[in-house]
Design a protein around this motif. Structure first.
Motif, mmCIF file in Angstrom:
data_model
loop_
_atom_site.group_PDB
_atom_site.id
_atom_site.type_symbol
_atom_site.label_atom_id
_atom_site.label_comp_id
_atom_site.label_asym_id
_atom_site.label_seq_id
_atom_site.Cartn_x
_atom_site.Cartn_y
_atom_site.Cartn_z
ATOM 1 N N VAL A 295 0.876 -1.173 0.000
ATOM 2 C CA VAL A 295 0.000 0.000 0.000
ATOM 3 C C VAL A 295 0.913 1.222 0.000
ATOM 4 N N ILE A 296 0.635 2.144 -0.933
ATOM 5 C CA ILE A 296 1.531 3.283 -1.132
ATOM 6 C C ILE A 296 0.947 4.534 -0.465
ATOM 7 N N ALA A 297 1.806 5.281 0.204
ATOM 8 C CA ALA A 297 1.407 6.572 0.794
ATOM 9 C C ALA A 297 1.684 7.691 -0.205
ATOM 10 N N LEU A 298 0.732 8.618 -0.295
ATOM 11 C CA LEU A 298 0.863 9.722 -1.245
ATOM 12 C C LEU A 298 0.352 11.002 -0.591
ATOM 13 N N GLY A 299 0.938 12.103 -0.967
ATOM 14 C CA GLY A 299 0.453 13.397 -0.474
ATOM 15 C C GLY A 299 0.575 13.498 1.036
ATOM 16 N N ASP A 300 -0.476 14.036 1.673
ATOM 17 C CA ASP A 300 -0.420 14.239 3.125
ATOM 18 C C ASP A 300 -0.251 12.933 3.889
ATOM 19 N N ALA A 301 -0.651 11.816 3.316
ATOM 20 C CA ALA A 301 -0.463 10.532 3.999
ATOM 21 C C ALA A 301 1.011 10.166 4.074
ATOM 22 N N HIS A 302 1.805 10.774 3.219
ATOM 23 C CA HIS A 302 3.236 10.484 3.143
ATOM 24 C C HIS A 302 4.049 11.588 3.822
ATOM 25 N N SER A 303 3.809 12.805 3.379
ATOM 26 C CA SER A 303 4.568 13.945 3.896
ATOM 27 C C SER A 303 3.606 15.073 4.218
ATOM 28 N N LEU A 304 3.501 15.371 5.487
ATOM 29 C CA LEU A 304 2.629 16.458 5.934
ATOM 30 C C LEU A 304 3.535 17.612 6.324
ATOM 31 N N VAL A 305 3.374 18.760 5.654
ATOM 32 C CA VAL A 305 4.253 19.898 5.909
ATOM 33 C C VAL A 305 3.454 21.106 6.354
ATOM 34 N N ASP A 306 4.090 21.947 7.123
ATOM 35 C CA ASP A 306 3.530 23.257 7.445
ATOM 36 C C ASP A 306 3.404 24.036 6.127
ATOM 37 N N PRO A 307 2.366 24.876 6.002
ATOM 38 C CA PRO A 307 2.183 25.582 4.723
ATOM 39 C C PRO A 307 3.103 26.783 4.517
ATOM 40 N N THR A 356 11.050 22.931 4.601
ATOM 41 C CA THR A 356 9.928 23.515 5.336
ATOM 42 C C THR A 356 10.194 23.470 6.834
ATOM 43 N N ASN A 357 10.731 22.345 7.306
ATOM 44 C CA ASN A 357 11.018 22.239 8.734
ATOM 45 C C ASN A 357 12.066 23.255 9.178
ATOM 46 N N LEU A 358 13.022 23.548 8.298
ATOM 47 C CA LEU A 358 14.004 24.592 8.629
ATOM 48 C C LEU A 358 13.330 25.959 8.721
ATOM 49 N N MET A 359 12.365 26.229 7.841
ATOM 50 C CA MET A 359 11.732 27.553 7.793
ATOM 51 C C MET A 359 10.918 27.848 9.058
ATOM 52 N N ILE A 360 10.452 26.786 9.757
ATOM 53 C CA ILE A 360 9.650 27.018 10.965
ATOM 54 C C ILE A 360 10.447 26.774 12.239
ATOM 55 N N ALA A 361 11.744 26.509 12.086
ATOM 56 C CA ALA A 361 12.566 26.239 13.277
ATOM 57 C C ALA A 361 12.650 27.479 14.157
ATOM 58 N N LEU A 362 12.625 27.277 15.453
ATOM 59 C CA LEU A 362 12.742 28.355 16.433
ATOM 60 C C LEU A 362 13.880 28.059 17.392
ATOM 61 N N PRO A 363 14.802 28.987 17.631
ATOM 62 C CA PRO A 363 14.929 30.250 16.891
ATOM 63 C C PRO A 363 15.358 29.981 15.449
ATOM 64 N N PRO A 364 15.216 30.962 14.576
ATOM 65 C CA PRO A 364 15.593 30.751 13.178
ATOM 66 C C PRO A 364 17.067 30.383 13.059
ATOM 67 N N ALA A 365 17.382 29.500 12.118
ATOM 68 C CA ALA A 365 18.778 29.095 11.930
ATOM 69 C C ALA A 365 19.582 30.290 11.417
ATOM 70 N N PRO A 366 20.778 30.503 11.985
ATOM 71 C CA PRO A 366 21.594 31.649 11.530
ATOM 72 C C PRO A 366 21.849 31.643 10.023
ATOM 73 N N HIS A 367 22.017 30.477 9.433
ATOM 74 C CA HIS A 367 22.337 30.503 8.001
ATOM 75 C C HIS A 367 21.113 30.842 7.161
ATOM 76 N N LEU A 368 19.910 30.611 7.700
ATOM 77 C CA LEU A 368 18.705 31.068 6.997
ATOM 78 C C LEU A 368 18.637 32.602 7.035
ATOM 79 N N LEU A 369 18.937 33.165 8.191
ATOM 80 C CA LEU A 369 18.948 34.628 8.309
ATOM 81 C C LEU A 369 20.048 35.223 7.420
ATOM 82 N N GLN A 370 21.182 34.519 7.369
ATOM 83 C CA GLN A 370 22.278 34.959 6.490
ATOM 84 C C GLN A 370 21.809 35.010 5.034
#
Lengths: 414, 414
Positions: A295-307, A356-370
């Motif tokens: 049985v194959i997972a697709l879409g949100d059943a496979h990867s659920l991400v913050d928007p 996506t997980n990096l974009m919502i990390a708290l505090p923001p990653a320094p290299h993202l701010l860079q």
């Protein structure tokens, strides 16, 4: 099917973008498919807003290939990102796509694609939600079962990949709605407005049943000043709710606020509001039933991400396309098949999840701010980041580690 | 390199087909590379036979792309497989390639490619074998270290993948040699002669320092009638050795034996004989050093296969090509890079390993025998099996399970 012993084709559970794109692709390839949904076409078209969603041009290209590209990009598309990074010295800068993106309310989009599928002879069955206990009987009647919905509990059969699922709770509390009274940005684009430490706002030019409107997706850090937007009850006092949103725009998101027309501003309809939160998870690509069927997972059943970076629908459509391609290539639906599917889609689906997980990390990653700082100084960097919304694996090439970000910026002479 | 802090490029350890194809590809892409070997060009050209090897057309195409396609296929190529399956009712049937394969003795092949590399300005360094203890210092001097040899012990740093390495000892004892006095088959091809339960013979039209000769690769089941070929000492009594080979051909491999010219038959030179055995293993694609640097496994250091279906060199060349392509795409050599390499080459490299391991399984798998029987009845099936030597992942699509073989045969109306 190969072997000639089974003939009922592919069962797809879920009529979201993942299920519909897969169903349309299989139909195009003349592979028998049955699309199961817990909603009729009429139900899909009504009810509460399902999400806010952007289809980037790679997804639009798949829509073209499927013959469901019904919304001309000149009218319905958008062309860039406008970035605003608040703070003592706010930064403001655009980033351009090479080809346009498009946002259509799914209560318009999904029924239209379902009609395409059915007009082409597609087998669509609306009924009660398919729970985990119904997967086995379905697998006996079909050559392959694809779970393409995060609803109904069936996704729980796919184990969570802990190493790729860093959060045990939502990192943002969401308030997404469609609004009147916000003039479009120029060029027409999505505004990504960041208000540290309270959260982000995505402003998305969206086509809905009300015509051209504005989606506001508030990504609220728990405990921050805008968190109230995830809790405020529109139905109790619509005017107070609209005032609250107006005030938060004024306080935190000036580049959107300056386009608000005070008299017209407000939620389009009571049902055009969705409040909630997502705990992102990446699950295994497939499970093997005791019978040996996969049985194959697709879409949100496979990867659920913050928007937050608008990648969920694009991940689902991409993944559906890869799955449908492997189905056409190899109609023996065993573990070898399932591993091929997993390998084919791994890089992009995982990159979307990781990014996506990096974009919502708290505090923001320094290299993202860079990187954001560099984008404000270099249009070329900003454009590459923006166009990479079409190539998330290249985005992750840039953001996976601080060393990668530094090397990317060095290539741009920074 | 990216970031500008390191400048010594890629270190490749091993000057076999894996190392040379990678070195030539990087050189072509103007990526700095140093090729380390424990043998000089002169040593590569002399000494004992290294292996018997067939380059299938996919590998020939890479040679064309690298500008090292020095052996015209009309003269040096071969065009089909001749199959012989012994037993009470022997089966005999050909299988055609869509495009020719080629076998060149590596004592001719490797020095020629090394000369190409050096004539184009390549940095080649012959010295003592590189052991595991030298990997770390090398990794400090280079952007990336690739271990492309099964010799010298460095491959032991890559953990064996137990689930993909079913054997703890060799399944065949090998006797490979170059012989005079065997007339070519018509059309010129490799003969795969199977003599249950004693083992197999691969007869390969090969170009060597002696000109056009015949490689005989005896794959001897331990305890079988031909095992003696892996032990007999040529040097002690050359004539007795040649007589022994002659007798085993007569007893077990009549379709090769009928082309033997008795008076001319014999090993070409004492050094043109290699006796030994292979315990096949698949190892992890890479390791990460405590410093954070990754080291990539290539060729025999990654996947060591029995030579029964002539796939080792093709696996190594393919894998080198994929690695070189990823290196050109992403010059940050971290775990993300290494995982990309692994994902890119996984399907074919694993298919080669799995398929080869099936071919040497004892007793033979019933579905393999089923396929061989069907090949004897259907030229289309035999041709597809044969051409799949160029696409091992498609071969494994057919052979991974009995169900897959049945479905494949059903597609052929069998």
């Amino acid at each position: 099917m190969a072997g000639g012993t089974r003939s009922s084709g592919i069962a797809i559970i879920g009529s979201g973008v993942a299920g519909l794109h897969l169903a349309l692709l299989l139909q195009k390839q003349q592979i028998p498919v049955t699309l199961y949904s817990d909603q009729t076409a009429a139900q899909l078209a009504s009810g509460r807003m399902l999400n806010t969603v952007a289809h980037h041009n790679t997804t639009v290209q798949r829509e073209e290939a499927l013959g469901v590209d019904h919304w001309d990009l000149t009218e319905y598309g958008y062309f860039c990102h406008h970035h605003y990074l608040g703070g003592p010295q706010p930064l403001s800068f655009p980033g351009a796509f090479r080809a346009p993106s498009r946002a259509i309310d799914y209560r318009v989009y999904l029924p239209r694609l379902l009609a395409d599928f059915q007009e082409r002879g597609g087998d669509f069955r609306a009924g009660p939600p398919v729970g985990p206990e119904e997967i086995f009987p379905l697998s006996q009647r079909h050559d392959l079962v694809v779970v393409a919905t995060g609803k109904g509990g069936a996704s729980a059969m796919f184990p969570v990949i802990a190493a790729k699922s860093p959060y045990t709770r939502p990192q943002r509390r969401l308030s997404a709605g469609l609004y009147n009274g916000i003039a479009p940005s120029h060029p027409r684009g999505v505004t990504m407005s960041i208000a540290p430490p309270h959260g982000e706002l995505l402003e998305i030019p969206t086509y809905s049943a009300s015509g051209h409107v504005t989606a506001l997706l508030f990504e609220n850090v728990p405990g921050g000043d805008t968190e109230v937007l995830a809790d405020a009850k529109y139905d109790e006092d619509p005017a107070a709710f609209d005032r609250l949103v107006f005030e938060k725009l004024r306080a935190h998101h000036p580049e959107v606020f300056e386009r608000v027309e005070v008299k017209r501003f407000g939620l389009t309809r009571p049902e055009d509001l969705l409040q909630g939160a997502v705990t992102p998870v990446l699950r295994e690509d497939y499970v093997t039933l005791p019978s040996g069927r996969v049985v194959i997972a697709l879409g949100d059943a496979h990867s659920l991400v913050d928007p937050i970076v608008g990648q969920g629908a694009n991940s689902a459509s991409y993944s559906a396309w890869e799955l449908g391609t492997v189905i056409a290539e190899d109609q023996i639906f065993d573990e070898r098949f399932a591993r091929k599917v997993a390998a084919r889609r791994a890089d992009r689906v995982q990159a979307i999840s990781d990014w996506t997980n990096l974009m919502i990390a708290l505090p923001p990653a320094p290299h993202l701010l860079q990187l954001l700082g560099a984008m404000s100084q270099s249009p070329a960097v900003a454009d590459e980041f923006t166009d990479n919304f079409n190539a998330p694996e290249r985005q992750w090439d840039i953001l996976a580690t601080p060393e990668r970000t530094s090397a990317f910026l060095a290539r741009h002479g920074m």
